[in-house]
Write a protein that holds these residues in place. Structure first.
Motif, PDB file in Angstrom:
ATOM      1  N   ARG A  69       0.959  -1.179  -0.138  1.00  0.00           N
ATOM      2  CA  ARG A  69       0.088  -0.183   0.079  1.00  0.00           C
ATOM      3  C   ARG A  69       0.937   1.174  -0.019  1.00  0.00           C
ATOM      4  O   ARG A  69       1.758   1.165   0.677  1.00  0.00           O
ATOM      5  N   ALA A  70       0.491   2.182  -0.654  1.00  0.00           N
ATOM      6  CA  ALA A  70       1.470   3.345  -0.870  1.00  0.00           C
ATOM      7  C   ALA A  70       1.767   4.230   0.432  1.00  0.00           C
ATOM      8  O   ALA A  70       0.657   4.195   1.350  1.00  0.00           O
ATOM      9  N   ASP A  71       2.785   4.882   0.777  1.00  0.00           N
ATOM     10  CA  ASP A  71       3.059   5.604   1.775  1.00  0.00           C
ATOM     11  C   ASP A  71       2.244   6.899   1.581  1.00  0.00           C
ATOM     12  O   ASP A  71       1.967   7.387   0.648  1.00  0.00           O
ATOM     13  N   ILE A  72       2.079   7.433   2.694  1.00  0.00           N
ATOM     14  CA  ILE A  72       1.281   8.728   2.707  1.00  0.00           C
ATOM     15  C   ILE A  72       2.466   9.544   3.388  1.00  0.00           C
ATOM     16  O   ILE A  72       3.008   9.327   4.563  1.00  0.00           O
ATOM     17  N   GLY A 172      -6.893   8.960   9.365  1.00  0.00           N
ATOM     18  CA  GLY A 172      -7.718   7.851   9.461  1.00  0.00           C
ATOM     19  C   GLY A 172      -6.894   6.656   9.573  1.00  0.00           C
ATOM     20  O   GLY A 172      -5.936   6.703  10.277  1.00  0.00           O
ATOM     21  N   PHE A 173      -7.486   5.599   9.442  1.00  0.00           N
ATOM     22  CA  PHE A 173      -6.846   4.186   9.533  1.00  0.00           C
ATOM     23  C   PHE A 173      -7.336   3.079   8.632  1.00  0.00           C
ATOM     24  O   PHE A 173      -8.371   3.212   7.974  1.00  0.00           O
ATOM     25  N   THR A 174      -6.663   1.897   8.658  1.00  0.00           N
ATOM     26  CA  THR A 174      -7.163   0.859   7.551  1.00  0.00           C
ATOM     27  C   THR A 174      -7.741  -0.315   8.628  1.00  0.00           C
ATOM     28  O   THR A 174      -7.268  -0.254   9.650  1.00  0.00           O
ATOM     29  N   GLY A 175      -8.584  -1.164   8.194  1.00  0.00           N
ATOM     30  CA  GLY A 175      -9.014  -2.273   8.583  1.00  0.00           C
ATOM     31  C   GLY A 175      -8.230  -3.602   8.920  1.00  0.00           C
ATOM     32  O   GLY A 175      -6.882  -3.618   7.935  1.00  0.00           O
ATOM     33  N   ALA A 176      -8.679  -4.804   9.199  1.00  0.00           N
ATOM     34  CA  ALA A 176      -7.916  -5.748   8.914  1.00  0.00           C
ATOM     35  C   ALA A 176      -7.690  -6.503   7.668  1.00  0.00           C
ATOM     36  O   ALA A 176      -6.956  -7.112   7.294  1.00  0.00           O
ATOM     37  N   ASP A 177      -8.393  -5.879   6.814  1.00  0.00           N
ATOM     38  CA  ASP A 177      -8.534  -6.288   5.316  1.00  0.00           C
ATOM     39  C   ASP A 177      -7.622  -5.366   4.511  1.00  0.00           C
ATOM     40  O   ASP A 177      -7.456  -5.694   3.141  1.00  0.00           O
ATOM     41  N   VAL A 181     -10.455   2.859   6.169  1.00  0.00           N
ATOM     42  CA  VAL A 181     -11.761   2.761   7.098  1.00  0.00           C
ATOM     43  C   VAL A 181     -12.074   4.521   7.291  1.00  0.00           C
ATOM     44  O   VAL A 181     -13.453   4.536   6.906  1.00  0.00           O
ATOM     45  N   ILE A 182     -11.543   5.195   7.374  1.00  0.00           N
ATOM     46  CA  ILE A 182     -12.115   6.446   7.631  1.00  0.00           C
ATOM     47  C   ILE A 182     -10.664   7.631   7.029  1.00  0.00           C
ATOM     48  O   ILE A 182      -9.587   6.945   6.822  1.00  0.00           O
ATOM     49  N   GLY A 183     -10.993   8.826   7.071  1.00  0.00           N
ATOM     50  CA  GLY A 183      -9.724   9.742   6.712  1.00  0.00           C
ATOM     51  C   GLY A 183      -9.369   9.559   5.222  1.00  0.00           C
ATOM     52  O   GLY A 183      -9.997   9.065   4.325  1.00  0.00           O
ATOM     53  N   VAL A 184      -7.968   9.926   4.978  1.00  0.00           N
ATOM     54  CA  VAL A 184      -7.515   9.980   3.851  1.00  0.00           C
ATOM     55  C   VAL A 184      -7.224   8.498   3.248  1.00  0.00           C
ATOM     56  O   VAL A 184      -7.127   8.234   2.185  1.00  0.00           O
ATOM     57  N   GLU A 185      -7.075   7.561   4.255  1.00  0.00           N
ATOM     58  CA  GLU A 185      -7.065   6.138   4.040  1.00  0.00           C
ATOM     59  C   GLU A 185      -8.193   5.452   3.223  1.00  0.00           C
ATOM     60  O   GLU A 185      -8.009   4.790   1.997  1.00  0.00           O
ATOM     61  N   ALA A 187     -10.548   7.999   1.757  1.00  0.00           N
ATOM     62  CA  ALA A 187     -10.760   8.736   0.736  1.00  0.00           C
ATOM     63  C   ALA A 187     -10.043   8.268  -0.504  1.00  0.00           C
ATOM     64  O   ALA A 187     -10.251   8.739  -1.514  1.00  0.00           O
ATOM     65  N   PHE A 188      -8.718   7.994  -0.517  1.00  0.00           N
ATOM     66  CA  PHE A 188      -7.903   7.683  -1.326  1.00  0.00           C
ATOM     67  C   PHE A 188      -7.532   6.231  -1.539  1.00  0.00           C
ATOM     68  O   PHE A 188      -6.383   5.798  -1.900  1.00  0.00           O
ATOM     69  N   ASP A 189      -8.471   5.327  -1.232  1.00  0.00           N
ATOM     70  CA  ASP A 189      -8.268   3.833  -0.979  1.00  0.00           C
ATOM     71  C   ASP A 189      -7.703   3.126  -2.075  1.00  0.00           C
ATOM     72  O   ASP A 189      -6.853   2.513  -2.249  1.00  0.00           O
ATOM     73  N   GLU A 190      -8.365   3.662  -3.399  1.00  0.00           N
ATOM     74  CA  GLU A 190      -8.100   2.948  -4.735  1.00  0.00           C
ATOM     75  C   GLU A 190      -6.860   3.563  -5.153  1.00  0.00           C
ATOM     76  O   GLU A 190      -5.995   2.735  -5.445  1.00  0.00           O
ATOM     77  N   ARG A 191      -6.264   4.769  -4.907  1.00  0.00           N
ATOM     78  CA  ARG A 191      -4.936   5.234  -5.316  1.00  0.00           C
ATOM     79  C   ARG A 191      -3.990   4.704  -4.423  1.00  0.00           C
ATOM     80  O   ARG A 191      -2.755   4.124  -4.972  1.00  0.00           O
ATOM     81  N   LEU A 192      -4.291   4.145  -3.126  1.00  0.00           N
ATOM     82  CA  LEU A 192      -3.083   3.890  -2.334  1.00  0.00           C
ATOM     83  C   LEU A 192      -2.822   2.303  -2.551  1.00  0.00           C
ATOM     84  O   LEU A 192      -1.841   1.899  -2.327  1.00  0.00           O
ATOM     85  N   SER A 193      -3.964   1.670  -3.184  1.00  0.00           N
ATOM     86  CA  SER A 193      -3.606   0.289  -3.305  1.00  0.00           C
ATOM     87  C   SER A 193      -3.554  -0.144  -4.473  1.00  0.00           C
ATOM     88  O   SER A 193      -3.324  -1.328  -4.822  1.00  0.00           O
ATOM     89  N   ASP A 194      -3.532   0.879  -5.488  1.00  0.00           N
ATOM     90  CA  ASP A 194      -3.330   0.576  -7.015  1.00  0.00           C
ATOM     91  C   ASP A 194      -1.985   0.158  -7.172  1.00  0.00           C
ATOM     92  O   ASP A 194      -0.963   0.732  -7.076  1.00  0.00           O
TER      93      ASP A 194
END
Length: 564
Positions: A69-72, A172-177, A181-185, A187-194
């Motif tokens: 997952r991309a750094d922030i 924000g933060f990510t879940g177990a998957d 879940v919330i925040g930038v994590e 809002a930009f979930d697709e960008r961070l995991s692409d």
């Protein structure tokens, strides 16, 4: 005596030397072959680790070369979130060799947040069970020292927030998957995991230095004022970039605890408030734009409450005289502001609020955005009360963006959490004329020099702003002892670059604030401290020989006899 030394004759067999050389050569070739095979095996294993997912990883792709997952990072490259290889702890009950009760007690000592009974239930089950989704290296070492072969330590991909609670509501933060879940994590979930993009960090507009300063000053005020919470924002007026956004109380995204949902709410974008007198400059700015206010010297009756039907509008501090426009803002008169709004009428004021986005969720990338409380009907009384911030509830971000437009020349820019490329001007829309914006910069500066905002004055930084102290709505009216105190400012006011907003939720009037709960005593000092600390960080050097020219407005202020 003579000693004879005899040397045997060397026997030379035909081809013997040649066979010896061939044997040595063959041995050397075998050694070289084995060496090459070893290199190939090691290289193959290295490539396999580089391109094949870790069996205990996220299961969503990724490699040693490209993060899962991309750094922030902040605008200066400071890491705010990154994915690391971490340890987990698993038990295989069928392999256990030691007493389960003793093991459970030992595990509870290593992990105090989990009871021995909980561990006992897991290690005495039938199937392999995950005891800890994440364990620190020192914790793994402590468990390993127990000498139990039934424990395993699979490696997992873990999201780490190296700055701990800093900007938690933004990140924000990510879940177990491993999904946001919330925040930038989120809002930009697709960008961070692409897979095509996660090799490049997501660069935020946040400046970690500004963020830390904002959180520090808000926390100090919240504790000293015994308040329920606090919120603040630092906004670039020419781009809408958010350099700092804080909401208190905070949480640690590295350790999400169940039941702490209230602390995870971002008060800047998700909580709604009637922000009181901070609306007055917006109202008067619009009245100037459409020609309702044409002279700064025109006076309005503020000698008594303003009656509208069966209602009466009061000033918190009745001046007992007629007030002009600068005095209206300096003394924060509800009565005069309502008169100006009444003269202006519903349509212009409603149009202003809509152009500033007060009728919709705040404009920013986050998903956690509240829909404002918009008046159900716009009668005459509603026009008057909303002009001074009552009867309409918005987020602090709404207000900060509006003030950015008020002081930057009149252009509204949506707020953004992404760093804007240098030289690239974002799209904006005009909501105030340049002339009105220039006049409002003078008036806001006067509020800090001569009015309710004097405690926000940071020497050399030319701060201008407005106080707002609004009672919280409650069943059947307002809670007179529950204030939301807000100060929204910009600096340096001769050429504004940043808006700074500080809000204190239900401050107590105590010794720290000289017994006062209003914004001038509670929120304004926070803005002063923030400005004095972040100004030099942002390249703004204090200069006490410069200021906004107020020479045409100062003579309009009434002063008691004997005062110059």
């Amino acid at each position: 005596m003579t000693t004879l030394v005899a040397r045997p004759d060397r026997v030379r067999l035909a081809g013997q030397r040649q066979r010896a050389m061939m044997t040595a050569h063959q041995r050397l070739m075998i050694l070289m072959l084995l060496f090459i095979v070893a290199i190939i095996v090691i290289g193959g294993r290295t490539l396999a680790f580089a391109f094949i997912d870790d069996a205990h990883g996220s299961g969503r792709g990724g490699s040693a070369m490209i993060p899962a997952r991309a750094d922030i990072v902040d605008r200066n490259g400071v890491p705010l979130a990154r994915t690391i290889d971490a340890y987990s702890l698993r038990v295989v009950p069928s392999r256990l060799m030691n007493d389960p009760r003793r093991l459970a007690a030992d595990l509870a000592a290593i992990f105090p947040d989990t009871s021995a009974d909980t561990f006992y239930a897991k290690i005495t089950g039938k199937n392999p069970t995950l005891l800890r989704r994440r364990a620190l290296p020192e914790e793994v070492a402590a468990v390993n020292a127990l000498g139990e072969v039934g424990f395993e330590y699979p490696r997992v991909k873990e999201r780490l927030y190296p700055q701990h609670t800093l900007a938690a509501h933004v990140l924000g933060f990510t879940g177990a998957d491993h999904r946001g879940v919330i925040g930038v994590e989120k809002a930009f979930d697709e960008r961070l995991s692409d897979p095509a993009l996660r090799g490049e960090p997501l660069v935020l507009s946040i400046d970690s230095r500004v963020q830390a300063t904002l959180e520090s000053e808000l926390y100090t005020a919240m504790v000293n004022l015994e308040a329920q919470g606090a919120a603040g924002i630092v906004l670039d007026v020419s781009s809408g970039e958010v350099l700092g956004m804080a909401s208190l109380p905070v949480f640690n995204p590295n350790k999400i605890v169940s039941g702490s949902n209230a602390a995870r709410k971002n008060a800047v974008t998700y909580n709604l408030y009637e922000l009181g007198s901070t609306f007055k400059p917006l109202t008067i700015g619009k009245a100037m734009d459409i020609g309702v206010v044409t002279s700064m010297s025109r006076r309005y009756d503020a000698t008594k409450p303003l009656k509208v039907g069966r209602f009466a509008i009061h000033d918190s501090h009745n001046m007992g005289r007629w007030l002009n426009v600068p005095e209206t803002l300096i003394h924060s008169s509800n009565v005069v502001t309502a008169q100006i709004a009444d003269e202006m009428g519903q349509a212009p004021l409603e149009q202003l609020f809509r152009s500033l986005g007060f009728d919709n969720r705040p404009q920013i990338e986050l998903k956690e955005r509240a829909f404002p409380l918009w008046p159900r009907s716009w009668g005459r009384l509603t026009t008057m009360t909303t002009s001074y911030g009552h009867g309409i509830a918005v987020t602090p971000l709404h207000l900060a963006s509006a003030y950015g437009a008020l002081v930057n020349g009149g252009t509204f820019y949506p707020a953004t959490l992404l760093k804007t490329e240098r030289g690239r001007q974002p799209a904006g829309k005009r909501v105030f004329s340049e002339a009105t914006s220039a006049r409002m910069r003078q008036l806001l500066r006067m509020i800090v020099v001569d009015g309710t905002g004097t405690k926000a004055d940071a020497p050399g930084f030319r701060v201008g702003g407005k106080t707002g102290s609004a009672e919280k709505p409650s069943a059947g009216g307002y809670a007179h002892h529950s204030l939301v105190s807000t100060f929204v400012a910009a600096f340096p006011m001769d050429n504004p670059r940043y808006v700074v907003l500080a809000m204190i939720d239900e401050p107590k009037g105590n010794a720290y604030s000289s017994g006062q709960r209003t914004a001038g005593w509670t929120a304004a000092p926070v803005v002063r401290n923030v400005v004095m600390r972040i100004g030099p960080m942002l390249g703004i050097i204090p200069d006490q020989n410069r200021d906004v020219d107020l020479s045409d407005l100062e003579p309009l202020l009434w002063k008691p006899k004997g005062e110059n």
